[in-house]
Design a protein around this motif. Structure first.
Motif, PDB file in Angstrom:
ATOM      1  N   VAL A 101      45.403  43.876  40.617  1.00 27.50           N
ATOM      2  CA  VAL A 101      45.187  42.878  41.663  1.00 27.50           C
ATOM      3  C   VAL A 101      44.999  41.520  41.004  1.00 27.50           C
ATOM      4  CG1 VAL A 101      43.648  42.087  43.509  1.00 27.50           C
ATOM      5  CG2 VAL A 101      44.172  44.527  43.277  1.00 27.50           C
ATOM      6  N   VAL A 102      45.775  40.538  41.440  1.00 27.19           N
ATOM      7  CA  VAL A 102      45.633  39.163  40.948  1.00 27.19           C
ATOM      8  C   VAL A 102      45.170  38.309  42.118  1.00 27.19           C
ATOM      9  CG1 VAL A 102      46.772  37.197  39.890  1.00 27.19           C
ATOM     10  CG2 VAL A 102      47.434  39.508  39.232  1.00 27.19           C
ATOM     11  N   GLU A 103      43.930  37.859  42.061  1.00 25.66           N
ATOM     12  CA  GLU A 103      43.331  37.078  43.137  1.00 25.66           C
ATOM     13  C   GLU A 103      43.562  35.604  42.830  1.00 25.66           C
ATOM     14  OE1 GLU A 103      42.326  35.749  46.109  1.00 25.66           O
ATOM     15  OE2 GLU A 103      40.914  34.833  44.683  1.00 25.66           O
ATOM     16  N   MET A 104      44.363  34.909  43.663  1.00 28.39           N
ATOM     17  CA  MET A 104      44.753  33.536  43.382  1.00 28.39           C
ATOM     18  C   MET A 104      44.149  32.528  44.349  1.00 28.39           C
ATOM     19  SD  MET A 104      48.692  34.012  42.059  1.00 28.39           S
ATOM     20  CE  MET A 104      48.570  32.550  41.022  1.00 28.39           C
ATOM     21  N   SER A 105      43.294  32.979  45.253  1.00 29.49           N
ATOM     22  CA  SER A 105      42.603  32.068  46.163  1.00 29.49           C
ATOM     23  C   SER A 105      41.466  31.380  45.401  1.00 29.49           C
ATOM     24  CB  SER A 105      42.024  32.853  47.347  1.00 29.49           C
ATOM     25  OG  SER A 105      42.900  33.876  47.781  1.00 29.49           O
ATOM     26  N   THR A 106      40.794  30.443  46.064  1.00 28.44           N
ATOM     27  CA  THR A 106      39.613  29.814  45.470  1.00 28.44           C
ATOM     28  C   THR A 106      38.386  30.456  46.095  1.00 28.44           C
ATOM     29  OG1 THR A 106      40.814  27.728  45.193  1.00 28.44           O
ATOM     30  CG2 THR A 106      38.408  27.630  45.074  1.00 28.44           C
ATOM     31  N   ILE A 107      37.722  31.345  45.329  1.00 24.22           N
ATOM     32  CA  ILE A 107      36.600  32.088  45.893  1.00 24.22           C
ATOM     33  C   ILE A 107      35.338  32.043  45.034  1.00 24.22           C
ATOM     34  CG2 ILE A 107      38.166  33.641  47.111  1.00 24.22           C
ATOM     35  CD1 ILE A 107      37.485  35.783  45.031  1.00 24.22           C
ATOM     36  N   GLY A 108      35.430  31.594  43.786  1.00 26.14           N
ATOM     37  CA  GLY A 108      34.256  31.511  42.930  1.00 26.14           C
ATOM     38  C   GLY A 108      33.996  32.798  42.164  1.00 26.14           C
ATOM     39  N   PRO A 109      33.305  32.696  41.015  1.00 19.92           N
ATOM     40  CA  PRO A 109      33.100  33.850  40.136  1.00 19.92           C
ATOM     41  C   PRO A 109      32.232  34.951  40.738  1.00 19.92           C
ATOM     42  CG  PRO A 109      31.865  31.941  39.354  1.00 19.92           C
ATOM     43  CD  PRO A 109      32.772  31.450  40.443  1.00 19.92           C
ATOM     44  N   GLU A 110      31.245  34.604  41.562  1.00 19.07           N
ATOM     45  CA  GLU A 110      30.411  35.643  42.165  1.00 19.07           C
ATOM     46  C   GLU A 110      31.234  36.532  43.085  1.00 19.07           C
ATOM     47  OE1 GLU A 110      26.973  34.092  44.060  1.00 19.07           O
ATOM     48  OE2 GLU A 110      26.212  33.108  42.257  1.00 19.07           O
TER      49      GLU A 110
END
Length: 422
Positions: A101-110
């Motif tokens: 899974v490659v998460e490319m949204s802006t969601i932050g490290p937490e």
């Protein structure tokens, strides 16, 4: 059978590449052109979007779970942490062992850490948010900030290079952290420039001349981004104002970024959330000339109005609070015949409205009080003295024959100046 390989077996034999089907979840302003680039690069792509959309050359899935069921690589490009978690929660049971899974949204490290806990064992995770907007997404010149385990990064790097330059930032969560750090510098800089132009214009400085001078400084690239909106008005949305406010909210920022976020939230409340971030220039300029968007304020901590007014309105750094009276949630008079009780109740409602906007009675510039019996002014004054201490604001107190409902003895309205940091 001995010479055939399933996609699952391919992951074991060749951990340094992804050659199977790619699932792309999220076809918004950024996602759609990115998915099209994958198709153009020759990849087998299945796409899914909450609101059904298609990408020419890609297979469209009815659900996120269906989209990922045969995928070796799953890319998410969604609006924020809640959306990513919701979509991957639905899709996780169908992820194949060995998928990435490659998460490319802006969601932050937490939020990235939370996703790791959500995914099944054996499924890899890379956080790879991007720098750039719709144009770079279409022509493949984004900057991809990729964080993750070295093996996972190696497996997806060739795919990520379809979108632009890949900058590996370290271990899991580092890409998400780097993205927030960058946005905490870039977005406030743009807001600061907007305020600078508005203040300068109010002081009689020619905006075009100021932009020309700033264009010869280290701010040149930022000036060229905002010049079209200053000269020609609103521009097509590339990076929405609402998303910019969201990104700053995720960052856990300092004072300057917090002030920028508050200003952007005001612009969102004024209906500008879907417009390009550069719309902040018009919003700030309007505020300096007295025609800023008006934000309606109705805190949940205060009994609802009857629908014919708002408890307060905010424009720029001024808060105008409607007259408050002693009515409870059911519209019944509180403390009928008791001036002290009604005064206490009204002051408490005012305090809640002020607090909702980051203010206190210390920020009140003017207070106006209406009494049905001036002979009971002393009772009200004692209550007011417990809430407004120190140097008092400007004040007006008048006697009226009656208020809008029998039994009400006092009504108070205030104007407050919202502290700049809020």
């Amino acid at each position: 059978m001995g010479c055939m390989k399933s996609s699952r077996w391919w992951n074991v034999l060749a951990p340094h590449s992804v050659n199977g089907m790619i699932s792309f979840l999220g076809l918004g302003r950024m996602g759609a052109p990115m998915a099209r680039r994958l198709v153009a690069a020759g990849h087998e792509v299945t796409v899914w979007n909450r609101t059904p959309r298609t990408v020419e050359g890609a297979v469209s899935a009815a659900t996120a779970a269906e989209a990922v069921a045969k995928a070796d690589l799953v890319i998410t490009m969604l609006t924020g942490p809640a959306a990513v978690r919701e979509v991957l929660t639905a899709a996780a049971p169908e992820l194949r062992p060995g998928a990435l899974v490659v998460e490319m949204s802006t969601i932050g490290p937490e939020a990235v850490t939370g996703l790791r806990d959500l995914l099944p064992p054996g499924v890899g995770l890379v956080d790879a948010p991007v720098l750039g907007s719709v144009g770079p997404a279409a022509d493949g010149t984004l900057t991809v900030l990729a964080g993750g385990d070295a093996g996972d990064l190696a497996r997806c790097r060739e795919v990520l290079e379809v979108f632009g330059r890949v900058r590996e930032s370290g271990g899991p969560g580092s890409g998400a952290a780097l993205k927030l750090a960058v946005m905490s510098a870039l977005v406030p800089a743009q807001v600061l420039l907007a305020e600078n132009l508005a203040h300068a214009a109010a002081a009689g400085v020619d905006t075009g001349t100021l932009l020309d001078v700033l264009g010869g400084t280290p701010l040149a690239s930022l000036v060229e981004r905002v010049r079209p909106v200053v000269e020609n008005g609103p521009q097509p949305t590339a990076y929405s104002l609402g998303l910019a406010a969201k990104d700053l909210g995720l960052a856990g920022h300092g004072t300057l970024a917090a002030a920028a976020e508050e200003l952007l939230l005001g612009a969102v409340s004024a209906g500008l959330g879907d417009q390009d971030l550069t719309a902040v220039f018009g919003y700030v300029t309007a505020g300096r000339t007295g025609s800023a968007g008006v934000r309606k304020v109705n805190p949940a901590s205060v009994p609802a109005t009857n629908g014919y007014y708002s408890h307060a309105t905010r424009t720029g750094d001024l808060l105008f609070v409607s007259g408050q009276v002693a009515l409870d949630e059911e519209g019944r008079v509180v403390g009928e015949g008791d001036m002290t009780r009604q005064s206490e109740y009204v002051m408490e409602m005012l305090a809640r409205i002020l607090a909702d906007q980051g203010c206190s009675f210390d920020d009140v510039t003017h207070i106006r009080t209406f009494l049905t019996d001036m002979s009971r002014l002393r009772e009200y004054g004692e209550v007011r003295g417990r809430h407004i201490t120190g140097e008092p604001p400007a004040s007006t107190t008048v006697e009226v024959s009656r208020l809008f409902m029998p039994g009400l003895m006092i009504e108070i309205e205030v104007v407050a100046a919202i502290p700049a940091a809020r």
